[in-house]
Design a protein around this motif. Structure first.
Motif, PDB file in Angstrom:
ATOM      1  N   VAL A  78       0.835  -1.200   0.000  1.00  0.00           N
ATOM      2  CA  VAL A  78       0.000   0.000   0.000  1.00  0.00           C
ATOM      3  C   VAL A  78       0.875   1.257   0.000  1.00  0.00           C
ATOM      4  O   VAL A  78       0.616   2.222  -0.742  1.00  0.00           O
ATOM      5  CB  VAL A  78      -0.946  -0.010   1.213  1.00  0.00           C
ATOM      6  N   VAL A 141      -8.339  -0.536   2.658  1.00  0.00           N
ATOM      7  CA  VAL A 141      -7.883  -1.881   2.305  1.00  0.00           C
ATOM      8  C   VAL A 141      -8.013  -2.720   3.576  1.00  0.00           C
ATOM      9  O   VAL A 141      -7.331  -2.449   4.573  1.00  0.00           O
ATOM     10  CB  VAL A 141      -6.432  -1.887   1.796  1.00  0.00           C
ATOM     11  N   LEU A 170     -11.311  -1.951  -0.814  1.00  0.00           N
ATOM     12  CA  LEU A 170     -10.895  -3.286  -1.243  1.00  0.00           C
ATOM     13  C   LEU A 170     -10.879  -4.193  -0.022  1.00  0.00           C
ATOM     14  O   LEU A 170     -10.245  -3.875   0.985  1.00  0.00           O
ATOM     15  CB  LEU A 170      -9.505  -3.258  -1.890  1.00  0.00           C
ATOM     16  N   THR A 171     -11.606  -5.300  -0.106  1.00  0.00           N
ATOM     17  CA  THR A 171     -11.664  -6.244   0.999  1.00  0.00           C
ATOM     18  C   THR A 171     -11.012  -7.560   0.595  1.00  0.00           C
ATOM     19  O   THR A 171     -11.083  -7.974  -0.557  1.00  0.00           O
ATOM     20  CB  THR A 171     -13.114  -6.497   1.444  1.00  0.00           C
ATOM     21  N   VAL A 349      -4.133  -5.597  -5.048  1.00  0.00           N
ATOM     22  CA  VAL A 349      -4.193  -4.401  -4.207  1.00  0.00           C
ATOM     23  C   VAL A 349      -3.552  -3.219  -4.914  1.00  0.00           C
ATOM     24  O   VAL A 349      -4.100  -2.116  -4.961  1.00  0.00           O
ATOM     25  CB  VAL A 349      -3.508  -4.668  -2.847  1.00  0.00           C
ATOM     26  N   LEU A 353      -5.338   0.333  -6.014  1.00  0.00           N
ATOM     27  CA  LEU A 353      -4.902   1.634  -5.524  1.00  0.00           C
ATOM     28  C   LEU A 353      -4.505   2.562  -6.666  1.00  0.00           C
ATOM     29  O   LEU A 353      -4.684   3.783  -6.583  1.00  0.00           O
ATOM     30  CB  LEU A 353      -3.726   1.453  -4.560  1.00  0.00           C
TER      31      LEU A 353
END
Length: 476
Positions: A78, A141, A170-171, A349, A353
């Motif tokens: 991230v 996230v 986002l899960t 992920v 992003l």
């Protein structure tokens, strides 16, 4: 269980230490989990005894849920996609407490972080490269229970504008409709003999509002020729708390049918996952099959009237249809505890992003499943199983001891020899695609089983070895 918990009264960490000897003491010694029990004072809202200090930095383990891998790789992923490290906020929380309580804390932390970031020099610089030089907005996230917190914060939280200020969510493996595994946890230690830690887990879970909030809210309880959603009375019958179960049902009713802004779900698939259950004289019997409904709400049934059931799979803890929530989902053949660590999931992920489309793994990628015991005895052979493989060629299965500060890695590492497994075929239900390996570990501690097919999405699962493990399998 993804946050390190600190006991402010005893000035020590009570969940999240790197020493597997601590794990063994917690799960096998009398009183080892007492400090984690939710007290009557905490249920009434008088908090502060236990504090969540940070996200897990080391693997953790519990029966049924097995392993939770640390979040270091997710945080680094991230951060690499952010305009500045200051744009990223980690949110540890006391997972014992109700989702609603933690959701309010998350909403407050998210609002404060957004306002702080919008005043940051790096935010001003980043806006020059954005369409219309728009202000930064929130992106969540969240792994597992964290997705429920996010949904509750945006739906029920005190900040009515928070959803509008959110670009996306986002899960990873979030049980939006609960998980049968939570019911199994509340029932662990009842009925047939099980390893010692299961009873300790049941006694701990019975006090925890957070665990009750993970109970299944979908049609999963089979009753002969019918099936229905579990009620608070059912939860009491299997070992839970009626008031906590009632509050959990109310939470799920409030959150149902409320979409998350810009939501994308990363879900685990192809792993053997409990999806429904029966309750026989107070003992939960889980099944790896799901009920489904017609458009009018009626159960799908066979010609003889019996309910039809389908194996939709999942991540070993959360079944696929509970984690998906919407059709905008990315499936990976990964276990629940490692969904936030797997390389392929981390690529999803990054794509999210950076506002790229991510279509998931190649269509031809293997959909392997890995199944291991959660607790074993040192020196005694046990069986791990692999599903979805044509044969052992091209598969690399390794069992190794998890590195610790007090015992660096490399102490034990062995390749497991996979062979054709006909156990299911002998019982009449085999699919002919199962492999197995017999393994023994030399000492107590935490071990990781890894399965790599070379597709960029290796599977892994944690197993704890302790003196009170289950009886050894009969020698061949």
């Amino acid at each position: 269980m993804g946050s390190e918990l600190y006991d402010t009264e005893q000035d020590r960490v009570v969940w999240g230490l790197s020493d597997s000897r601590w794990l063994l003491r917690a799960w096998t010694l009398p009183g080892g989990l007492d400090r984690l029990h939710v007290t009557p004072e905490e249920r009434e809202g008088r908090l502060g005894r236990i504090r969540a200090r940070r996200l897990l930095r080391v693997p953790a383990w519990s029966p049924v849920l097995r392993g939770v891998e640390p979040y270091g790789a997710l945080v680094r992923t991230v951060t690499r996609s952010a305009a500045s490290p200051d744009a990223v906020l980690e949110f540890p929380y006391d997972w014992r407490l109700p989702v609603a309580v933690n959701a309010r804390l998350l909403a407050g932390a998210a609002r404060a972080h957004l306002e702080r970031w919008r005043r940051h020099p790096a935010h001003t610089a980043a806006r020059r490269h954005r369409v219309d030089e728009r202000e930064g907005r929130l992106v969540f996230v969240a792994h597992s229970m964290g997705g429920l917190l996010t949904l509750a914060a945006l739906r029920d939280g005190p900040d009515a504008d928070l959803a509008r200020d959110t670009r996306g969510v986002l899960t990873l493996g979030t049980p939006f409709r609960g998980a049968v595994a939570a019911a199994v946890i509340l029932n662990s230690g009842r009925g047939a003999p099980v390893p010692l830690p299961h009873g300790r887990l049941r006694r701990l879970a019975a006090t925890m509002p957070g665990l009750h909030d993970l109970l299944p809210s979908f049609t999963c309880l089979g009753e002969g020729a019918d099936a229905r959603k579990p009620t608070p009375s059912d939860i009491v019958a299997l070992g839970g708390d009626e008031e906590l179960a009632r509050r959990s049902r109310e939470l799920h009713e409030r959150l149902a049918a409320h979409p998350l802004p810009g939501h994308r779900a990363v879900i685990g698939v192809s792993q053997p996952t409990a999806q429904s259950l029966e309750l026989r004289q107070g003992v939960v019997v889980p099944h790896e099959l799901s009920y489904r409904h017609h458009g009018d709400g009626g159960l799908m049934r066979h010609e003889n009237g019996a309910p039809r059931r389908f194996d939709v799979g999942g991540d070993g803890t959360v079944h696929k249809e509970s984690a998906a929530l919407t059709r905008s989902s990315v499936p990976f053949a990964l276990q629940h505890g490692s969904l936030a660590k797997g390389e392929a999931a981390l690529e999803a992920v990054t794509s999210f992003l950076e506002e790229d489309e991510h279509l998931g793994p190649p269509q031809a990628a293997a959909r392997l499943g890995l199944q291991v015991p959660d607790f074993v005895a040192p020196g005694k052979r046990w069986t791990l199983r692999v599903h979805g493989a044509d044969g052992p060629a091209g598969l690399d299965c390794v069992v190794e001891k998890v590195a610790e500060e007090s015992a660096p890695g490399g102490a034990f590492r062995v390749r497991a020899a996979l062979y054709g497994d006909d156990e299911d075929d002998r019982s009449g239900g085999g699919s002919g695609d199962a492999l197995a390996a017999r393994v023994a570990v030399p000492s107590e501690g935490l071990y990781r089983v890894s399965l790599d097919s070379g597709d960029g999405a290796p599977l892994s699962q944690l197993v704890l070895a302790g003196a009170d493990g289950p009886p050894a399998e009969a020698e061949a």
